[in-house]
Every structure is written in C-alpha cells, then in structure tokens.
Design a protein around this motif. Sequence first.
Motif, mmCIF file in Angstrom:
data_model
loop_
_atom_site.group_PDB
_atom_site.id
_atom_site.type_symbol
_atom_site.label_atom_id
_atom_site.label_comp_id
_atom_site.label_asym_id
_atom_site.label_seq_id
_atom_site.Cartn_x
_atom_site.Cartn_y
_atom_site.Cartn_z
ATOM 1 N N THR A 87 0.826 -1.212 0.000
ATOM 2 C CA THR A 87 0.000 0.000 0.000
ATOM 3 C C THR A 87 0.861 1.263 0.000
ATOM 4 N N ARG A 140 0.664 4.134 -2.993
ATOM 5 C CA ARG A 140 0.446 5.564 -2.739
ATOM 6 C C ARG A 140 1.580 6.387 -3.337
ATOM 7 N N ARG A 163 -4.495 5.219 -7.286
ATOM 8 C CA ARG A 163 -5.776 5.147 -6.588
ATOM 9 C C ARG A 163 -6.539 3.899 -7.039
#
Length: 285
Positions: free
Chosen positions: A67, A71, A76
């Motif tokens: 994750t 980012r 997204r």
Amino acid sequence: MKAASDAISSTVGIVAGSGVLPVAVAQSLRARGIRPVLFAIRGFCDPARVAELPHHWVSLGQFGRLTRLMRTEGCRDIVFIGAMVRPALSEIRLDWGTLRALPPIAAALRGGDDHLLSGIGRLFERHGFRLLGIRDVAPELLMPEGSITKAVPYGDAAADIAWGRDLIRALSPFDVGQAVVVIDRHAVGVEGIEGTDALLARVAQLRRDGRIRARPGRGVLVKSPKDAQDLRFDLPTLGPVTVDGVAAAGLAGIGIVAGATLVADVQATVEKADRAGLFVTGLPL
C-alpha cells in the motif's frame, strides 16, 4: 452513475500473479494513455515478463509495503490479475501493515476462493483504493458472445453446455470451482483446487482407463463464474494450454461465459482449436 472505465485514474496499479495476462492488461492500459505500474508477487510473477514495465516486487503478506508503494506511485485504482496459489497463513511474510490487518486477513483465509478475494478486496477499499475489474481496464481481453472458431456447438454439445452451467450454479454456494466436464449430460469431472488443466488431465486419464465409454468428440468443458461472484476477481481464464487439454480429453469443445471470461493469446487459442476441430463459444452472461 458514471462507469468506472469513464474515470480511471492516470496511473493504475496491477497486482500481478503468474501468466501472460498481467502484461496484457498493462499493454492495454498503455495503449489508452494510462500508466500501468505492476506490483509483482514474488514466487508467482515471471521476472522476464515484467522487466520492461514499471514494477515493484512484493512478497505475499507485505500489505504495508504494497500500500505504501501504491500511494507513492499515485495508484488510486488497482486491479488484481494472474494466477496464484492460496497460501497458508504460516507462509505469509508479515510486515507491520499486515500485522495491523491480520484479523480480517485471517478471516478471509477461512473460506473458499471467492470469500478470500472479496475479503482482501474490502481490505484495500478500507485503505482508500478503488478496485477495478478487467471490464474497466482491458475489456478487449474478455470473451465475446458466440463462437470464435470454425466449429460451433451442435445439438448434443449445446445440451451439455446448458447442463454444465446448471451444475456450476448449483455448486456456487459451496465456492468450489468454475469449470466442469459434461459428456451426454453426465458430469465426469468438477474443478477443485487443482485447477482446469489438472481437471482435463484427470478426464483424459479416465478415458485411457476405460472409465469414459463415450466416443471421442463428445462432451464439453464449461467454464463460468460462480453465482454472485465478484467479477473484479478470479475470472475464469482460457488459453492455448486449455485447448490442448480439451483435445487430449477427447471432448468436442469449450463453452465459456462471454464478458466474464479472460482469453489469453486469442490468436493461438483459436488456431489450436481450429486445427483440433474443437469449438470455443461465448455464452450469454
């Protein structure tokens, strides 16, 4: 409401397992002006396939690292594609992000594949990501409706296809498999954890052992998503290897659901099927 495909972000993350499809999805996105970033799963994704594309390597269980990388890359929107074998909890390499998410991960592992993938998907969504399906990012990789081969299903084969679809629907609550082999409206094989190729090899062995008496050229492989399956994950897949297995099993052809089945290397798949005299047909969803 606007479709997801109308509002895909400029960078899409691809969580990549094995096979050719992760790269095919990446190439499809690039052709549409969208930047793909592959998050290649160690032990599954082939290094040679992703070498020329933007990518990062992650191990199963590195949820925190994954994750963070997503980012950093501005992903997204993400998509899961490619085959993986379900791990045991003891095989997962835990990082701090995984430890914090361990209860829902452990709960997701206690159930069938659809239960597992839906649980993992909800976990990503809770962390602010949007999960897309192949329909959103690479719809041209999905099977169209109708036959893509010279051969088409004849009467008995069409009846076997209908019978096979009914069988998969009946098995759906048990989250078993996505494929069955039916000969003369008799189920001779149901896909389990071994996968479609092993199912077809088992049917071929049954034929060699004399347990299947129907002459070669009868019967079908039917592949379909389970009822209520989240179509963003684990779609049935067809490719040249499947065609080889169907030919070796002595079947007449393949019925797969249009718009909900991935076809790897369409040209090679059709050429092999035509040479073997097999049909490959897309069924209405």
